[in-house]
Scaffold this active site. Structure first.
Site, mmCIF file in Angstrom:
data_model
loop_
_atom_site.group_PDB
_atom_site.id
_atom_site.type_symbol
_atom_site.label_atom_id
_atom_site.label_comp_id
_atom_site.label_asym_id
_atom_site.label_seq_id
_atom_site.Cartn_x
_atom_site.Cartn_y
_atom_site.Cartn_z
ATOM 1 N N THR A 14 47.865 31.765 37.150
ATOM 2 C CA THR A 14 48.462 30.610 37.836
ATOM 3 C C THR A 14 48.413 29.356 36.976
ATOM 4 O OG1 THR A 14 48.054 31.463 40.038
ATOM 5 C CG2 THR A 14 48.087 29.080 39.822
ATOM 6 N N SER A 59 46.768 37.987 36.339
ATOM 7 C CA SER A 59 45.492 38.616 35.988
ATOM 8 C C SER A 59 45.318 39.982 36.629
ATOM 9 C CB SER A 59 44.315 37.695 36.292
ATOM 10 O OG SER A 59 44.062 37.599 37.670
ATOM 11 N N THR A 91 42.960 33.597 38.421
ATOM 12 C CA THR A 91 41.691 33.605 39.155
ATOM 13 C C THR A 91 41.455 34.907 39.916
ATOM 14 O OG1 THR A 91 42.727 32.562 41.070
ATOM 15 C CG2 THR A 91 41.693 31.099 39.452
ATOM 16 N N ASP A 92 42.509 35.718 40.077
ATOM 17 C CA ASP A 92 42.342 36.931 40.898
ATOM 18 C C ASP A 92 41.270 37.871 40.337
ATOM 19 O OD1 ASP A 92 44.299 35.979 42.569
ATOM 20 O OD2 ASP A 92 45.862 37.338 41.876
HETATM 21 N N1 ASP Z 1 46.706 33.663 41.969
HETATM 22 C C1 ASP Z 1 46.266 34.025 40.689
HETATM 23 C C2 ASP Z 1 45.640 32.864 39.933
HETATM 24 O O1 ASP Z 1 44.962 32.099 40.560
HETATM 25 C C3 ASP Z 1 47.239 34.776 39.878
HETATM 26 C C4 ASP Z 1 46.487 35.517 38.806
HETATM 27 O O2 ASP Z 1 45.326 35.821 38.985
HETATM 28 O O3 ASP Z 1 47.093 35.770 37.763
HETATM 29 O O4 ASP Z 1 45.772 32.675 38.774
#
Ligand code: ASP
Length: 330
Positions: A14, A59, A91-92
């Site tokens: 993200t 991720s 963050t995932d």
């Molecule tokens: N929602 C996720 C983020 O916070 C997407 C990811 O992990 O790529 O980055």
């Protein structure tokens, strides 16, 4: 104190997303240089940034091959004199990536993993502040020896304890069992206490093909799906109820599996240890450990799976695996 050198490696997520006309959603597109250009405050730090545009992935799609290459790139950055490193990513999976990097990094240089909960198109996007804090943390003498840490929202979490605890909140990251290691105030790192000792398992590269299954115990499950899954695994982690309990129907399946592959008993709670000697019924922690399962200790099930993956890749036998868990998961 002279200028510090910090490696920056961007993986996507993200924090690196922009609007995509084709899908109408945001997708990873920004380079590491783009990310840094959005943080003019970095110029006020006495830090030389060595930038690697590494991957542009959500991720969820990072794989063991990517992470193995990332661990090698970090080792190379430290060999060439970097005092610390920042990894930007989604963050995932940050709680998993950070722990894997922690296991593979015996050095003193901090690896600071960060990301963003709000993408760059949103008001109050948190990526730039998180990158600024992460660079400060990576260069901070206070974090030497900390291994990998996750920094978001000015909190510093140990890779071993951190969890993504909310799907959308900018304050999504917590360490449920311990709280954060510390925080950043006025551009400086403040730790809440001494750093805990770490156990690392640097060695041969990760064996991407090893299949470590993670199976969660749920109400009324008769064990048939577990049996099918165990057949396909080189190693298995069971996210059991509470302190390490499973339905009675799992017991024979797990005993059979543990005779063939390492099977780790973790908890689906994600906070607190698996016990070893309190309950005695069929499917209790005492019963399952006596049948050959390895105690996952204080590691949550996701992190136990990564430790098992690393140990399998290094060809450790069952007893060596149990000994490694006893050291790393206490
Ligand atoms: N929602 C996720 C983020 O916070 C997407 C990811 O992990 O790529 O980055």
């Amino acid at each position: 104190m002279g200028t510090k050198a910090v490696a920056i490696l961007s993986l996507g997520g993200t924090i690196a997303m922009t609007a995509d006309p084709a899908t109408g959603g945001v997708v990873p597109a920004l380079s590491a240089h783009d990310l840094l250009a959005a943080v003019p405050a970095l110029q006020g730090l006495d830090v030389e940034l060595r930038v690697h545009d590494f991957r542009r992935l959500p991720s969820a799609s990072l794989g063991f091959d990517d992470l193995s290459a990332l661990a090698d790139a970090l080792a190379e950055a430290f060999r060439s004199g970097c005092d610390g490193a920042v990894v930007t990513q989604g963050t995932d999976t940050i709680e998993e990536t950070a722990y894997l990097l922690d296991l593979l990094h015996p050095g003193e240089q901090p690896i600071v993993v960060t990301g963003a909960m709000r993408n760059p198109t949103l008001p109050g996007a948190d990526g730039p502040a998180n990158i600024h804090a992460a660079v400060i943390a990576a260069a901070a003498p206070e974090l030497r020896g900390a291994g990998a840490v996750v920094v978001l929202g000015e909190e510093i979490h140990a890779a071993r304890t951190v969890r993504k605890s909310h799907t959308t909140s900018p304050a999504a990251f917590t360490s449920p069992a311990t709280g954060p290691l510390g925080r950043l105030y006025e551009g400086r790192v403040h730790l809440h206490g001494p750093l805990a000792a770490r156990t690392t398992f640097a060695g041969p590269t990760i064996r991407a093909a090893a299949r470590v299954g993670l199976y969660t115990a749920t109400l009324g499950d008769d064990g048939a799906l577990l049996a099918a899954m165990a057949e396909a695994c080189d190693g298995l982690v069971v996210a059991a109820f509470g302190v390490g309990h499973v339905p009675e129907g799992f017991v024979a399946v797990l005993e059979r599996a543990a005779a063939r592959i390492p099977v780790v008993l973790a908890s689906r709670i994600g906070n607190g240890p698996v016990l070893e000697g309190t309950y005695g019924f069929a499917g209790s922690e005492k019963d399952l450990l006596a049948r050959g399962l390895i105690r996952g200790g204080h590691l949550d099930a996701y992190k136990a799976r990564l430790l098992l993956h690393v140990l399998l890749g290094q060809g450790r036998n069952r007893d060596e695996t149990a000994a490694a868990f006893a050291l790393a998961a206490h």
